[in-house]
Design an enzyme around this catalytic site. Structure first.
Site, PDB file in Angstrom:
ATOM      1  N   ALA A 199      -4.794  -4.946  -6.307  1.00 34.33           N
ATOM      2  CA  ALA A 199      -3.888  -3.997  -5.658  1.00 34.33           C
ATOM      3  C   ALA A 199      -3.969  -4.159  -4.156  1.00 34.33           C
ATOM      4  CB  ALA A 199      -4.244  -2.561  -6.042  1.00 34.33           C
ATOM      5  N   CYS A 200      -2.855  -3.868  -3.489  1.00 29.55           N
ATOM      6  CA  CYS A 200      -2.882  -3.702  -2.047  1.00 29.55           C
ATOM      7  C   CYS A 200      -2.609  -2.222  -1.781  1.00 29.55           C
ATOM      8  CB  CYS A 200      -1.874  -4.608  -1.345  1.00 29.55           C
ATOM      9  SG  CYS A 200      -0.155  -4.289  -1.792  1.00 29.55           S
ATOM     10  N   ILE A 201      -2.112  -1.879  -0.630  1.00 23.57           N
ATOM     11  CA  ILE A 201      -1.965  -0.465  -0.288  1.00 23.57           C
ATOM     12  C   ILE A 201      -1.003   0.254  -1.227  1.00 23.57           C
ATOM     13  CG2 ILE A 201      -1.142   1.132   1.506  1.00 23.57           C
ATOM     14  CD1 ILE A 201      -2.209  -0.829   3.561  1.00 23.57           C
TER      15      ILE A 201
END
Length: 484
Positions: free
Chosen positions: A429-431
């Site tokens: 995941a990123c932000i």
């Protein structure tokens, strides 16, 4: 993994070091608020905070090397981060002007200027990527019993140091060419002034659907091609004194985003709400209010952008065009503010006392104009072309499901819709996005993903899938990993 998927992986990893920037922005922003005239010269506390923030900004290249290596490692282990640091130190030491002068046996004043800029984010990213790949390849290797202590993860920094010696000698030949190309590209945009800033902003938005905007941002926001807009802006008076920043110019690749993120996209959200079917307005309102709030206060815009990006791509192109216009106007008028995270209210307030922030309050007036433009244009286009924006879908388009507040249960349901644990190769995941690699992407039910709360889905290659969840992305990813 295809090239696009690999670039996505790098883009995700870039968010690890970039996530450190808000710390620098907050420290330096408070410092400038305490001492807006002396910028640390008249207040020990202000000087302390500004210097603390500068400690982060001045070492961004190292943070990129460590953060990318960690972010791209298969199990997010500290050994990968250490390998990234080792690799960076080897390269930057061997390619420093003094070392190049000795190795090539040439006078120091004849060493190409490129080696004077070897400590930059491009080199940080490169060494981070190489270190991560070496970690993923050698972290499980078992050596002979006599060398057993150096097996596994302990082996990786050692291998990295050796490999980076070879890489350094390759770069000794090609770095001046690469650096020259990057600088020429950056200069061609810089020489276009405010027009170049607008062009950059246009492509910044267009690349968001595939997550490659981070690569473009690094050229303009950091010291890849000598522009270094964010660190130079956050450096404030020290950047001015060092000749790294110019009042009214530094920050122009950031300023025009404030009217879009704080006002333009909320205007689009209002248009989407007003054009929704009557029976869907309440549901759409809850989605749009949350997304608009996030955009205005924090500058996190993906939940809102993905609500219309794929269902109405013409609106997204209009959005990209208007972003380019906004950045062009702000740069032309020298209305400047900067950010450490994104162009929301928090960053605007923190940057307002920065000596490089000029007429920043005019960005608020510009924002009000763009709120009206977005609202009028989006509403007209949605109605004219009967676009299926949220709340205007066919009745059967998205099933209705009660909101799930328990994060573990929500993660379990996402796993189920994605085809179960056996169908997931990697979970990251990123932000704002789940970034997944699947064995069989065809069994994923996109309608059910949206019913669970996903703002959108992006398909890359044959196996890669991104699910846009907003700030919940990292939490859900962690819960999904725990359930495996």
């Amino acid at each position: 993994m295809n090239i696009l998927g690999y670039l996505q992986k790098i883009g995700r990893a870039l968010m690890v070091p970039v996530a450190v920037l808000p710390a620098a922005a907050i420290l330096m922003g408070i410092g400038y608020w305490i001492d807006p005239n002396g910028w640390g010269g008249d207040s020990a506390l202000a000087a302390f905070l500004i210097k603390a923030g500068a400690a982060i900004i001045d070492k961004m290249a190292i943070l990129f090397a460590v953060g990318v290596a960690y972010g791209m490692s298969k199990d997010k282990d500290g050994s990968a981060a250490l390998a990234g640091l080792v690799g960076y130190l080897v390269v930057t030491t061997l390619l420093s002007p003094g070392a190049v002068s000795q190795i090539q046996q040439i006078p120091l004043d004849q060493v190409p200027a490129a080696f004077g800029k070897i400590e930059n984010q491009f080199i940080g990213i490169l060494t981070g990527v190489i270190a991560a790949e070496l970690y993923n390849r050698f972290s499980s290797v078992e050596l002979h019993k006599a060398l057993a202590f150096f097996s596994g993860r302990r082996l990786v920094p050692i291998v990295t140091s050796v490999v980076m010696i070879v890489v350094s000698f390759i770069l000794m030949a090609v770095w001046p060419v690469i650096y020259g190309g990057l600088v020429s590209f950056g200069e061609s945009i810089v020489n276009m002034g405010s027009t170049g800033a607008g062009i950059y902003a246009f492509f910044n938005r267009l690349l968001i659907p595939v997550g490659l905007h981070h690569a473009l941002n690094s050229v303009f926001w950091f010291d890849v091609a000598g522009i270094n807009d964010i660190p130079n802006f956050l450096g404030g008076q020290s950047s001015i004194d060092a000749g790294k920043a110019v009042v009214g110019v530094t920050g122009m690749y950031q300023a025009g985003f404030f009217p879009i993120m704080m006002f333009g996209l909320p205007g689009a959200a209002l248009a989407i709400y007003h054009t929704a079917k009557k029976e869907n307005k309440e549901k759409v309102a809850s989605i749009m209010v949350a997304a608009a709030f996030a955009a205005f206060f924090t500058g996190v815009t993906e939940p809102l952008e993905f609500s219309f990006m794929f269902v109405a791509p013409v609106l997204y192109v209009i959005h990209a065009f208007l972003t380019g216009i906004s950045v062009f106007i702000a740069a032309s008028m020298q209305w400047i503010a900067g950010f450490g995270f994104s162009a929301g209210l928090v960053d605007m307030v923190l940057s307002s006392r920065n000596p490089l922030a000029t007429h920043w309050y005019m960005l608020l007036a510009q924002g009000l104009v763009f709120f009206g433009l977005y609202y009028v244009i989006f509403r007209a286009v949605i109605v004219k072309f009967n676009l299926k924006t949220p709340g205007r879908e066919d009745d059967e388009a998205v099933p209705v499901q009660a909101e799930i507040t328990d994060r573990t249960e929500l993660a379990r349901q996402y796993l189920e819709v994605l085809g179960g644990q056996d169908n997931l190769v990697t979970i990251d995941a990123c932000i704002t996005r789940l970034r997944l690699t699947l064995k069989d992407r065809s069994i994923v039910d996109e309608r059910k993903l949206k019913a669970l709360g996903a703002a959108g889905v992006v398909k890359l290659g044959e196996q890669n899938l991104q699910v846009i969840l907003g700030p919940l992305a990292e939490i859900i990813a962690g819960e999904m990993k725990a359930l495996r």
